[in-house]
Design a protein around this motif. Structure first.
Motif, PDB file in Angstrom:
ATOM      1  N   ILE A 176       4.261   8.682   7.709  1.00 46.06           N
ATOM      2  CA  ILE A 176       5.526   8.479   7.673  1.00 46.06           C
ATOM      3  C   ILE A 176       6.019   9.574   8.651  1.00 46.06           C
ATOM      4  O   ILE A 176       7.066   9.175   9.636  1.00 46.06           O
ATOM      5  N   LEU A 177       5.597  10.686   8.677  1.00 45.89           N
ATOM      6  CA  LEU A 177       5.961  11.718   9.683  1.00 45.89           C
ATOM      7  C   LEU A 177       5.745  11.321  11.056  1.00 45.89           C
ATOM      8  O   LEU A 177       6.811  11.361  11.983  1.00 45.89           O
ATOM      9  N   GLY A 198       2.031   9.874  -1.125  1.00 44.06           N
ATOM     10  CA  GLY A 198       2.938   9.200  -0.328  1.00 44.06           C
ATOM     11  C   GLY A 198       4.026   8.626  -0.961  1.00 44.06           C
ATOM     12  O   GLY A 198       4.255   8.697  -2.076  1.00 44.06           O
ATOM     13  N   TYR A 199       4.610   7.316  -0.095  1.00 47.37           N
ATOM     14  CA  TYR A 199       5.316   6.571  -1.026  1.00 47.37           C
ATOM     15  C   TYR A 199       4.984   5.169  -0.860  1.00 47.37           C
ATOM     16  O   TYR A 199       4.314   4.595   0.360  1.00 47.37           O
ATOM     17  N   ARG A 200       5.392   4.039  -1.625  1.00 47.81           N
ATOM     18  CA  ARG A 200       5.115   2.681  -1.562  1.00 47.81           C
ATOM     19  C   ARG A 200       6.585   1.907  -1.756  1.00 47.81           C
ATOM     20  O   ARG A 200       7.166   2.243  -2.754  1.00 47.81           O
ATOM     21  N   LEU A 201       6.425   0.790  -0.957  1.00 47.09           N
ATOM     22  CA  LEU A 201       7.665  -0.026  -1.305  1.00 47.09           C
ATOM     23  C   LEU A 201       7.262  -0.952  -2.584  1.00 47.09           C
ATOM     24  O   LEU A 201       6.412  -1.552  -2.851  1.00 47.09           O
ATOM     25  N   ASN A 202       8.377  -0.726  -3.428  1.00 45.53           N
ATOM     26  CA  ASN A 202       8.302  -1.556  -4.854  1.00 45.53           C
ATOM     27  C   ASN A 202       9.132  -2.682  -4.804  1.00 45.53           C
ATOM     28  O   ASN A 202       9.711  -3.331  -5.839  1.00 45.53           O
ATOM     29  N   SER A 217       0.687  -1.118   0.002  1.00 42.74           N
ATOM     30  CA  SER A 217      -0.200  -0.113   0.088  1.00 42.74           C
ATOM     31  C   SER A 217       0.782   1.219   0.071  1.00 42.74           C
ATOM     32  O   SER A 217       1.956   1.146   0.573  1.00 42.74           O
ATOM     33  N   VAL A 218       0.233   2.308  -0.563  1.00 43.91           N
ATOM     34  CA  VAL A 218       0.929   3.520  -0.255  1.00 43.91           C
ATOM     35  C   VAL A 218       0.927   4.052   1.183  1.00 43.91           C
ATOM     36  O   VAL A 218      -0.184   3.950   1.742  1.00 43.91           O
ATOM     37  N   VAL A 219       2.110   4.744   1.624  1.00 47.53           N
ATOM     38  CA  VAL A 219       2.168   5.205   2.988  1.00 47.53           C
ATOM     39  C   VAL A 219       1.880   6.713   3.013  1.00 47.53           C
ATOM     40  O   VAL A 219       2.766   7.090   2.221  1.00 47.53           O
ATOM     41  N   SER A 220       0.982   7.315   3.482  1.00 47.34           N
ATOM     42  CA  SER A 220       0.898   8.587   3.567  1.00 47.34           C
ATOM     43  C   SER A 220       1.878   9.574   4.069  1.00 47.34           C
ATOM     44  O   SER A 220       2.748   8.883   5.202  1.00 47.34           O
ATOM     45  N   HIS A 221       2.012  10.757   3.831  1.00 47.32           N
ATOM     46  CA  HIS A 221       3.081  11.687   4.351  1.00 47.32           C
ATOM     47  C   HIS A 221       2.782  11.760   5.753  1.00 47.32           C
ATOM     48  O   HIS A 221       3.789  11.517   6.554  1.00 47.32           O
ATOM     49  N   ASN A 222       1.585  11.724   6.391  1.00 52.76           N
ATOM     50  CA  ASN A 222       1.317  12.064   7.589  1.00 52.76           C
ATOM     51  C   ASN A 222       1.864  10.760   8.338  1.00 52.76           C
ATOM     52  O   ASN A 222       2.306  10.656   9.532  1.00 52.76           O
ATOM     53  N   LEU A 247      -1.456  21.609  -2.131  1.00 55.35           N
ATOM     54  CA  LEU A 247       0.133  21.174  -2.065  1.00 55.35           C
ATOM     55  C   LEU A 247      -0.094  19.668  -1.202  1.00 55.35           C
ATOM     56  O   LEU A 247       0.789  18.625  -1.642  1.00 55.35           O
ATOM     57  N   SER A 248      -0.714  19.796  -0.192  1.00 53.30           N
ATOM     58  CA  SER A 248      -0.859  18.743   0.727  1.00 53.30           C
ATOM     59  C   SER A 248      -2.006  18.694   1.515  1.00 53.30           C
ATOM     60  O   SER A 248      -2.234  19.178   2.726  1.00 53.30           O
ATOM     61  N   PRO A 249      -3.077  17.743   1.201  1.00 51.67           N
ATOM     62  CA  PRO A 249      -4.568  17.850   1.706  1.00 51.67           C
ATOM     63  C   PRO A 249      -4.412  17.418   3.035  1.00 51.67           C
ATOM     64  O   PRO A 249      -5.488  17.770   3.504  1.00 51.67           O
TER      65      PRO A 249
END
Length: 528
Positions: free
Chosen positions: A52-53, A94-98, A45-50, A279-281
């Motif tokens: 991760i922070l 966000g980011y996801r592991l490929n 899954s995509v991990v949101s910026h929040n 920019l960052s909802p």
């Protein structure tokens, strides 16, 4: 034991906090390790910026550049083939592991056996092998020691597999950790932080974060230490520098929005916060700033909607709780507001902004003695906090302590604060002295603030115009009942009117304000 097979040749052992590439242990900085675990446990899954922070930086506020650089460093460690990116950035999400991730069920001995750990190898069956490995290791160690001063960094990477090899680059020394400067309120610490940050700008790589935090520090200094206009100008200039350095990150626009609120440019602040949200909802601070700006300009409904979003994202965020408490005050939802404030003050009893909001709560709920007590405590901590002097003036005069109230009003009137003009008008109602303010409200405030205009009319001995503008102020979102309850206003009006009808009209305006605030309350659905 929690062990993950990541990709073709990576093994992540959560219990031992170790990463292996094949049979070689890879050293990771703590932040990189947390980021890897965060991505692995949520893959694919995509991990949101929040998330991760929260997971990696654990509540500290860092710039988007810092996150990107940490991801980039982890990519270098995980990369197997150049054409395959191990971490994918999903724009705006966000980011996801490929890489493939599989939870491996192994016993402790089996896992250690796979990693060639000599500690768990049976001496009865493998003594000769173990003996040879140890001898070989000693020989190789001796060869490395003899040539250590001639070895280049690249030759060191070719040590035997038992060595603990770091495949990740060290943290860059020119990236300043700005999170340690967040939330400062002590004058000496603020000045020290400003000095360190300004000296680091030339060589630092994360200039956007530095400009943003400098803006916030100067703004805090302006608010808490005398409302010096030069500090506000510096706050504004650094916010603009942050925006100019990167107009694709939300933090600069949040910093700019905060300054614009203090300048009284509420419409501009709403635009800045909206830009940050686009920019960052899920950037909570952006929603909080937007709510604060809307609350200041009287759009209580819009302020409530904005803070609802922020509260849903991060209900325990102190900034969210503080602004939510302020909005709730303007909806006459006192019990909810009180719970937020009690929690905030208990967690940070010396936080000037929490104490100020609590004092305003006491004023709004007509607990004037408690307001005075809280403000005495606050002004003992921050004697030059101009907004606290304005609230103290109200708390004192509502208890009939006129002379003491005037002392605080004069302190505000002769400051460079945006509240100077309001304090001047209130003080002039009492003694008619000619006062000149150093601070000026913005043109936006002058043109839109009907309450200021109504006080001007009262100062000019025009009670009819005062009543007309006061009613208009209430209809357009003015919500500070304790100001309308002012003895200064009522006494001055009583001296100017020619009949009781105008006094009754003034009382009707106050009743109307109460009814409007009551109508704003969130309606609760009964549980059947």
């Amino acid at each position: 034991m929690s062990v993950y097979k990541v990709g073709e040749n990576l093994t992540l052992n959560l219990d031992e906090r170790k990463l292996f590439k094949g049979s070689t242990e890879v050293s990771l900085p703590e932040l990189s390790y947390r980021l890897l675990v965060c991505l692995v446990e949520r893959a694919p899954s995509v991990v949101s910026h929040n998330i991760i922070l929260d997971y990696v930086w654990q509540g500290k506020i860092v710039s988007e550049d810092t996150v990107k650089k940490r991801v980039s460093r982890l990519r270098e460690v995980l990369a197997v083939e150049k054409e395959q990116d191990p971490i994918i950035a999903e724009r705006g999400l966000g980011y996801r592991l490929n890489l493939s991730v599989k939870l491996v069920e192994h016993t402790v001995s089996q896992l250690e056996e796979q990693q060639n750990s000599p500690k768990l190898v049976s001496p009865q069956f493998h003594f000769s092998i173990r003996h040879r490995v140890m001898l070989s290791g000693l020989v190789i160690f001796g060869m490395i020691a003899l040539g250590v001063f001639k070895q280049t960094e690249s030759s060191k990477i070719q040590q035997p597999v038992q060595a603990n090899i770091s495949l990740s680059p060290p943290d860059e020394s020119n990236e300043l950790d700005v999170s340690r400067f967040m939330g400062l309120q002590d004058s000496s610490k603020i000045d020290s932080a400003i000095s360190e940050l300004e000296n680091s700008i030339k060589h630092a790589s994360n200039k956007v974060a530095i400009f943003s935090i400098l803006s916030e520090l100067y703004l805090t200094k302006h608010k808490l230490y005398g409302a010096n206009q030069d500090d506000l100008i510096q706050a504004y200039q650094f916010a603009l520098k942050a925006v100019n350095a990167s107009n694709s990150q939300p933090w600069p626009y949040v910093a700019l929005g905060n300054v614009q609120i203090e300048q009284g440019k509420y419409k501009n602040a709403i635009e800045s916060a909206s830009k940050a949200i686009s920019l960052s909802p899920k950037w909570v601070n952006a929603h909080a700033v937007k709510s604060s700006a809307l609350n200041h300009c009287g759009d209580i409904s819009g302020a409530w909607q904005a803070i609802k979003i922020a509260h849903k994202l991060q209900p325990e965020n102190p900034l969210v709780q503080k602004i939510r408490a302020q909005v709730l005050l303007n909806k006459n939802m006192f019990s909810w507001s009180e719970r937020h404030l009690a929690s905030l003050v208990a967690s940070s009893p010396n936080n000037a902004f929490y104490l100020l909001t609590q004092a305003e709560f006491f004023l709004a709920t007509k607990q004037y003695e408690k307001a005075e007590k809280t403000l005495i405590e606050l002004l003992t901590l921050k004697p030059s906090f101009i907004e606290a002097h304005l609230l103290m003036a109200s708390a004192l005069e509502l208890q009939g302590k006129i002379d003491k109230s005037l002392v605080h009003l004069d302190r505000v009137a002769y400051s460079q604060s945006k509240y100077a003009h309001l304090a001047l008008l209130l003080a002039n109602l009492v003694d008619g002295k000619v006062r000149k303010t150093k601070g000026e409200a913005s043109e936006e405030v002058k043109s839109s603030n009907q309450f200021i205009a109504s006080l001007t009319a009262l100062n000019n001995k025009d009670p009819a115009l005062f009543l007309q503008l006061a009613e208009k102020a209430v209809q357009n979102g003015f919500s500070k009942e304790y100001l309308l309850d002012s003895n200064f206003i009522y006494t001055s009006l009583e001296q100017q009117v020619h009949n009781d009808k105008q006094l009754k009209d003034f009382q009707a305006i106050k009743t109307n304000l109460f009814n409007i605030k009551q109508a704003r309350q969130v309606k609760r659905v009964p549980i059947l």
